[in-house]
Write an enzyme that holds these catalytic residues in place. Structure first.
Site, short mmCIF file in Angstrom:
data_model
loop_
_atom_site.label_atom_id
_atom_site.label_comp_id
_atom_site.label_asym_id
_atom_site.label_seq_id
_atom_site.Cartn_x
_atom_site.Cartn_y
_atom_site.Cartn_z
N ASP A 22 0.85 -1.18 0.00
CA ASP A 22 0.00 0.00 0.00
C ASP A 22 0.90 1.24 0.00
OD1 ASP A 22 -2.37 1.53 0.26
OD2 ASP A 22 -2.00 1.70 2.41
N ASP A 24 -0.22 5.11 0.90
CA ASP A 24 -0.47 6.06 1.99
C ASP A 24 -0.69 5.31 3.31
OD1 ASP A 24 -0.39 7.68 -0.18
OD2 ASP A 24 -2.51 8.26 -0.14
N ASP A 142 -1.53 -0.82 6.03
CA ASP A 142 -1.90 -0.32 7.35
C ASP A 142 -3.37 -0.51 7.66
OD1 ASP A 142 -2.46 1.65 5.31
OD2 ASP A 142 -2.86 3.09 6.93
#
Length: 372
Positions: A22, A24, A142
């Site tokens: 990922d 961001d 995240d």
């Protein structure tokens, strides 16, 4: 939207370990408004550069997969995204980090597209043309959607979070993720009509062993093997000891050898060879080659038929089975007066020979043939 970094996607390479990452919140910190649309918002997560360099050096392909809500709309112009994206890619490239492909979903969740994580539509074509080693591959992100994306692909899920401490292995940070991915570990479950065995090994860990085979002296010897071999071993065996010890000892050797072979992976950087151990009046000489070709030679005679409940005739049989399943040439000779000492010298000696053979230093394969 997808923008593969590699323009040539015609040839399908062999299955390779791949990390889907990922952006961001994983590569760069995610601001409060959840939109990295200006250069001054770009902050790398701690340790990410070193981690990606190490993963790339270990043979991992890097693939970026990111949801960018409303990209191209009035609130998130494409030009703003591209300015940040180009800057981030140049930053990584300056450290030798290159992404094999980049995939961006511009949709909102309510649009229910097939390309938004945790759905996998964004990478379907890539997976068809670039087979991945699913056992070694992972998704790093995240959010829960990243972890679900990993489950949908059938690969490992690893979480990183901004603010995690790199000093704590249990924390969700890039150093911990790298250690988890590069750890040489394997688990084997072997079940027959005679035995049921679960074994786990980790070659770069010296954590305490957990061993239970139902044969006390054999447990002690396996502990010596792992301790002196420098690897963590957990082994549980439920065998037909009401008949005899043969199946338990042989099958434990086969399962352990298979686990060690799997944990070695491509064997890049290993010492390959290991060599002599004295214990009081006994001496064991060991030569080992993790060549992928099984061979066993044993010289020695034990003065007793049994130590505890372990028949001594099964000691060379254990090492023969270990060599067979590990794919190793193992030469073992032992001499002495005390049978207990002789057997212990064998297990400790093989462990000490395994220690330098298993140790990894760099990524060079110790063979001119290009394979082991």
């Amino acid at each position: 939207m997808n923008a593969p970094m590699d323009a040539s996607m015609d040839a399908a390479p062999a299955a390779a370990p791949t990390v889907f990452i990922d952006r961001d919140g994983t590569l760069i910190e995610e601001p409060a408004d959840q939109q990295v649309d200006r250069l001054e918002k770009v902050r790398l997560l701690p340790g990410v550069m070193a981690a990606l360099v190490e993963l790339q050096r270990a043979g991992y392909r890097l693939v970026m997969v990111s949801n960018q809500d409303g990209l191209g709309g009035a609130n998130y112009p494409l030009e703003q995204f591209e300015q940040v994206q180009d800057f981030v890619l140049r930053l990584f490239s300056s450290q030798g980090i290159e992404f094999d492909a980049i995939f961006i979903c511009p949709h909102h969740a309510h649009e229910k597209c097939e390309c938004r994580k945790p759905r996998t539509g964004l990478v379907t074509q890539y997976l068809q043309q670039h087979p991945i080693d699913r056992q070694r591959s992972a998704m790093i992100g995240d959010r829960d959607t990243d972890l679900e994306f990993a489950r949908n692909l059938g690969i490992r899920a690893l979480r990183v979070r901004s603010g995690s401490s790199s000093s704590d292995d249990a924390q969700e940070n890039w150093p911990a993720v790298t250690r988890a991915l590069l750890a040489r570990r394997a688990a084997v479950r072997r079940q027959t009509r005679e035995t049921e065995i679960d074994v786990q090994v980790e070659l770069d860990s010296s954590a305490a062993c957990r061993i239970d085979t139902g044969i006390g002296f054999f447990d002690h010897m396996l502990e010596q093997l792992a301790k002196h071999g420098g690897f963590r071993l957990a082994l549980h065996c439920r065998g037909d000891l009401h008949i005899d010890e043969h199946h338990t000892i042989e099958d434990c050797a086969l399962a352990l050898g298979e686990a060690l072979r799997r944990a070695l992976g491509d064997k890049a950087g290993i010492g390959r060879y290991g060599f002599l151990l004295a214990m009081d009046e006994s001496e064991a000489q060991v030569a080992i080659d993790l060549s992928g070709r099984a061979y066993f030679v044993f010289e020695g005679r034990f003065g007793r038929e049994q130590i505890g409940t372990l028949p001594t005739e099964l000691v060379p049989h254990f090492f023969r089975s270990l060599a067979d399943s590990l794919g190793a040439a193992l030469h073992l000779s032992v001499r002495g007066e005390n049978t207990h000492h002789m057997i212990e010298a064998c297990f400790k000696g093989v462990g000490r020979a395994l220690r330098p053979a298993l140790r990894r230093d760099g990524r060079d394969l110790p063979s001119t043939k290009g394979t082991l």
